[in-house]
Design a protein around this motif. Structure first.
Motif, PDB file in Angstrom:
ATOM      1  N   VAL A   1       0.832  -1.229  -0.068  1.00 20.34           N
ATOM      2  CA  VAL A   1       0.203   0.018   0.050  1.00 20.34           C
ATOM      3  C   VAL A   1       0.728   1.203   0.028  1.00 20.34           C
ATOM      4  O   VAL A   1       0.767   2.128  -0.685  1.00 20.34           O
ATOM      5  CB  VAL A   1      -0.819  -0.087   1.366  1.00 20.34           C
ATOM      6  N   LYS A   2       2.019   1.051   0.817  1.00 21.46           N
ATOM      7  CA  LYS A   2       2.822   2.453   0.790  1.00 21.46           C
ATOM      8  C   LYS A   2       3.415   2.686  -0.492  1.00 21.46           C
ATOM      9  O   LYS A   2       3.542   3.922  -0.898  1.00 21.46           O
ATOM     10  CB  LYS A   2       4.333   1.819   1.889  1.00 21.46           C
ATOM     11  N   ARG A   3       3.675   1.563  -1.231  1.00 19.78           N
ATOM     12  CA  ARG A   3       4.303   1.935  -2.458  1.00 19.78           C
ATOM     13  C   ARG A   3       3.428   2.148  -3.597  1.00 19.78           C
ATOM     14  O   ARG A   3       3.831   2.594  -4.643  1.00 19.78           O
ATOM     15  CB  ARG A   3       5.168   0.830  -2.853  1.00 19.78           C
ATOM     16  N   LEU A   4       2.272   1.761  -3.611  1.00 15.34           N
ATOM     17  CA  LEU A   4       1.065   1.803  -4.546  1.00 15.34           C
ATOM     18  C   LEU A   4       0.276   3.041  -4.476  1.00 15.34           C
ATOM     19  O   LEU A   4      -0.838   3.003  -5.348  1.00 15.34           O
ATOM     20  CB  LEU A   4       0.526   0.470  -4.740  1.00 15.34           C
ATOM     21  N   LYS A   5      -0.013   3.555  -3.288  1.00 16.03           N
ATOM     22  CA  LYS A   5      -1.193   4.461  -3.094  1.00 16.03           C
ATOM     23  C   LYS A   5      -1.225   5.619  -3.750  1.00 16.03           C
ATOM     24  O   LYS A   5      -2.146   6.292  -4.000  1.00 16.03           O
ATOM     25  CB  LYS A   5      -1.350   4.767  -1.669  1.00 16.03           C
ATOM     26  N   GLU A   6      -0.079   6.001  -4.520  1.00 16.28           N
ATOM     27  CA  GLU A   6      -0.077   7.166  -5.570  1.00 16.28           C
ATOM     28  C   GLU A   6      -0.757   6.546  -6.893  1.00 16.28           C
ATOM     29  O   GLU A   6      -1.301   7.543  -7.481  1.00 16.28           O
ATOM     30  CB  GLU A   6       1.402   7.745  -5.725  1.00 16.28           C
ATOM     31  N   LYS A   7      -0.584   5.421  -7.126  1.00 16.06           N
ATOM     32  CA  LYS A   7      -0.757   4.903  -8.460  1.00 16.06           C
ATOM     33  C   LYS A   7      -2.167   4.293  -8.470  1.00 16.06           C
ATOM     34  O   LYS A   7      -3.050   4.476  -9.469  1.00 16.06           O
ATOM     35  CB  LYS A   7      -0.010   3.864  -8.759  1.00 16.06           C
ATOM     36  N   TYR A   8      -2.831   3.820  -7.136  1.00 15.79           N
ATOM     37  CA  TYR A   8      -3.936   3.362  -7.208  1.00 15.79           C
ATOM     38  C   TYR A   8      -5.026   3.803  -6.213  1.00 15.79           C
ATOM     39  O   TYR A   8      -4.326   4.036  -4.964  1.00 15.79           O
ATOM     40  CB  TYR A   8      -3.879   1.686  -7.213  1.00 15.79           C
ATOM     41  N   ARG A   9      -6.208   3.931  -6.290  1.00 18.73           N
ATOM     42  CA  ARG A   9      -7.311   4.165  -5.007  1.00 18.73           C
ATOM     43  C   ARG A   9      -7.554   2.839  -4.687  1.00 18.73           C
ATOM     44  O   ARG A   9      -7.964   1.808  -5.305  1.00 18.73           O
ATOM     45  CB  ARG A   9      -8.407   4.673  -5.557  1.00 18.73           C
ATOM     46  N   ILE A  10      -6.937   2.425  -3.227  1.00 19.94           N
ATOM     47  CA  ILE A  10      -6.879   1.049  -2.744  1.00 19.94           C
ATOM     48  C   ILE A  10      -7.993   0.732  -1.672  1.00 19.94           C
ATOM     49  O   ILE A  10      -8.299   1.679  -0.995  1.00 19.94           O
ATOM     50  CB  ILE A  10      -5.400   0.718  -2.175  1.00 19.94           C
ATOM     51  N   GLY A  11      -8.659  -0.282  -1.884  1.00 15.90           N
ATOM     52  CA  GLY A  11      -9.582  -0.998  -0.754  1.00 15.90           C
ATOM     53  C   GLY A  11      -8.911  -2.138  -0.271  1.00 15.90           C
ATOM     54  O   GLY A  11      -8.181  -2.656  -0.838  1.00 15.90           O
ATOM     55  N   PHE A  12      -9.415  -2.307   1.041  1.00 14.20           N
ATOM     56  CA  PHE A  12      -8.971  -3.611   1.919  1.00 14.20           C
ATOM     57  C   PHE A  12      -9.881  -4.311   2.533  1.00 14.20           C
ATOM     58  O   PHE A  12     -10.407  -3.693   3.294  1.00 14.20           O
ATOM     59  CB  PHE A  12      -7.770  -3.209   2.873  1.00 14.20           C
ATOM     60  N   ILE A  13     -10.111  -5.655   2.397  1.00 16.33           N
ATOM     61  CA  ILE A  13     -11.025  -6.563   3.154  1.00 16.33           C
ATOM     62  C   ILE A  13      -9.940  -7.387   3.968  1.00 16.33           C
ATOM     63  O   ILE A  13      -9.315  -8.254   3.338  1.00 16.33           O
ATOM     64  CB  ILE A  13     -11.890  -7.395   2.323  1.00 16.33           C
ATOM     65  N   ALA A  14     -10.510  -7.239   5.434  1.00 13.99           N
ATOM     66  CA  ALA A  14      -9.343  -8.381   6.329  1.00 13.99           C
ATOM     67  C   ALA A  14     -10.294  -9.197   6.839  1.00 13.99           C
ATOM     68  O   ALA A  14     -11.434  -9.030   7.327  1.00 13.99           O
ATOM     69  CB  ALA A  14      -8.889  -7.314   7.181  1.00 13.99           C
TER      70      ALA A  14
END
Ligand SMILES: Nc1nc2c(ncn2[C@@H]2O[C@H](COP(=O)(O)OP(=O)(O)OP(=O)(O)O)[C@@H](O)[C@H]2O)c(=O)[nH]1
Ligand SMILES: Nc1nc2c(ncn2[C@@H]2O[C@H](COP(=O)(O)OP(=O)(O)OP(=O)(O)O)[C@@H](O)[C@H]2O)c(=O)[nH]1
Ligand SMILES: [Mg+2]
Ligand SMILES: [Mg+2]
Ligand SMILES: [Zn+2]
Ligand SMILES: [Zn+2]
Lengths: 205, 205
Positions: A44-57
């Motif tokens: 997430v740290k490295r990709l959050k500029e490139k993608y809008r990210i969601g997470f299901i835990a």
């Protein structure tokens, strides 16, 4: 068994829904405490500029994992399974209803810590990752062939402790490739971020 | 659920059978690679003069664990569960038929590596142990309350790596006692044998 057939049908519905919204999706399976959440946090740290990210835990209980990831400005949904040792497509379908799919490009799903049942219950994600830790010893791969057959990427984590454990990482890698010649194996240290770019590359993100 | 009720009935049959032959019995549950077999090997080393020992090992596949213990002159039976992530009383009943119960005083049963399902499926042993490794991080106890409720003894293993992992062992101990105030918690290093006499004492062996 009927249960698995029903699960497959729901998984392909999830898949269609994610595809319709153009959302890339990665499921992270693996043993208890192997480093699944740490891996996701690093990606997430490295990709959050490139993608809008969601997470299901997914976990039996607590919101420890979703709290950790939500600190990164990611939309999160925590699924508590109670006594169930794996997520299934139905639980994920309900979780998807709680996310704004219009606002996402990439979805991570962390399964319950278990190297057995998650293999059989697909959730509908595009890619599947299995994470093991070298601290589990030399046999966790050969003892759990099914989950390695199902995964696209195998992450061998905590390599910083390989010497202290006396574990030959290359042997674990060979074990995974013997079970599934198509699998991509990456060695990581999810505390320092070592190997994470290779995981991102292996997932095509 | 019917399945659990049937399992309970078979578990009490196993219990009766072991009692009839005067055999002490201990089930070892725990996470993948936490040190279950190492713990059993260490206990066998110290108890084989006092007891005639048998061992039932559960895993999806391989005979790695039963081979390790049979080297100590112990009668072993390996159960391969295929895709099932826990042993059940029926599998153990069949394994008991393959052991000479007249020739045994103590039986160890190692369950499949999994902190979830084994909690619900009693096998009929007198005592139940759960083994976790500090290398799994700070949350494996709070995330898996059921198995700690079911266990008589909790073994927190690999304490030699506590510093490298930055894990506070006393907090894990508190977590276990909060879930189950009756549980006996023992810290071990199953490579050197540290703490094993305390496990033997906690089990009354
Ligand atoms: N030494 C070391 N520790 C690590 C590494 N990656 C993760 N950890 C630690 O391992 C522990 C567990 O990490 P998590 O990321 O919570 O593991 P998980 O697989 O998500 O755990 P569950 O969701 O509880 O099954 C934590 O204490 C982490 O700091 C690594 O590469 N090296
Ligand atoms: N550093 C350290 N390693 C340990 C300790 N106890 C066990 N190990 C190592 O941990 C690894 C796994 O040990 P096992 O005894 O096979 O664990 P297990 O729980 O029986 O594993 P499975 O049956 O495969 O789930 C091996 O490499 C052991 O040598 C310990 O106290 N400290
Ligand atoms: Mg996690
Ligand atoms: Mg074992
Ligand atoms: Zn399951
Ligand atoms: Zn199970």
């Amino acid at each position: 068994e009927n249960l698995l057939k029903m699960n497959e049908e729901l998984a392909s519905k999830n898949r269609e829904l994610l595809k319709k919204h153009g959302i890339k999706s990665v499921e992270i399976m693996g043993s208890i405490g192997s480093g699944k959440t740490s891996l996701i946090a690093e990606m997430v740290k490295r990709l959050k500029e490139k993608y809008r990210i969601g997470f299901i835990a997914g976990d039996l209980t607590t919101t420890i994992d979703s709290d950790r990831i939500s600190k990164n400005g990611v939309d999160v949904v925590q699924i508590n399974t109670g006594k169930e040792c794996h997520l299934d497509a139905n639980l994920v379908m309900k979780a998807l209803e709680r996310l704004d799919l219009e606002a996402l490009d990439l979805l991570f799903i962390e399964n319950v810590g278990n190297l057995i049942c998650p293999a059989e219950f697909r959730l509908g994600s595009e890619k599947r990752v299995v994470v093991v830790s070298i601290t589990e010893g030399p046999f966790m791969v050969v003892k759990h062939p099914f989950i390695f057959m199902e995964a696209d990427v195998a992450v061998i984590n905590k390599i910083d402790l390989a010497e202290a454990m006396g574990i030959e990482v290359s042997k674990l890698e060979k074990d995974a490739l013997t079970i599934n010649p198509r699998i991509k194996v990456v060695k990581t240290n999810c505390r320092t971020g070592g190997g994470i770019p290779k995981v991102i590359e292996a997932l095509g993100l």
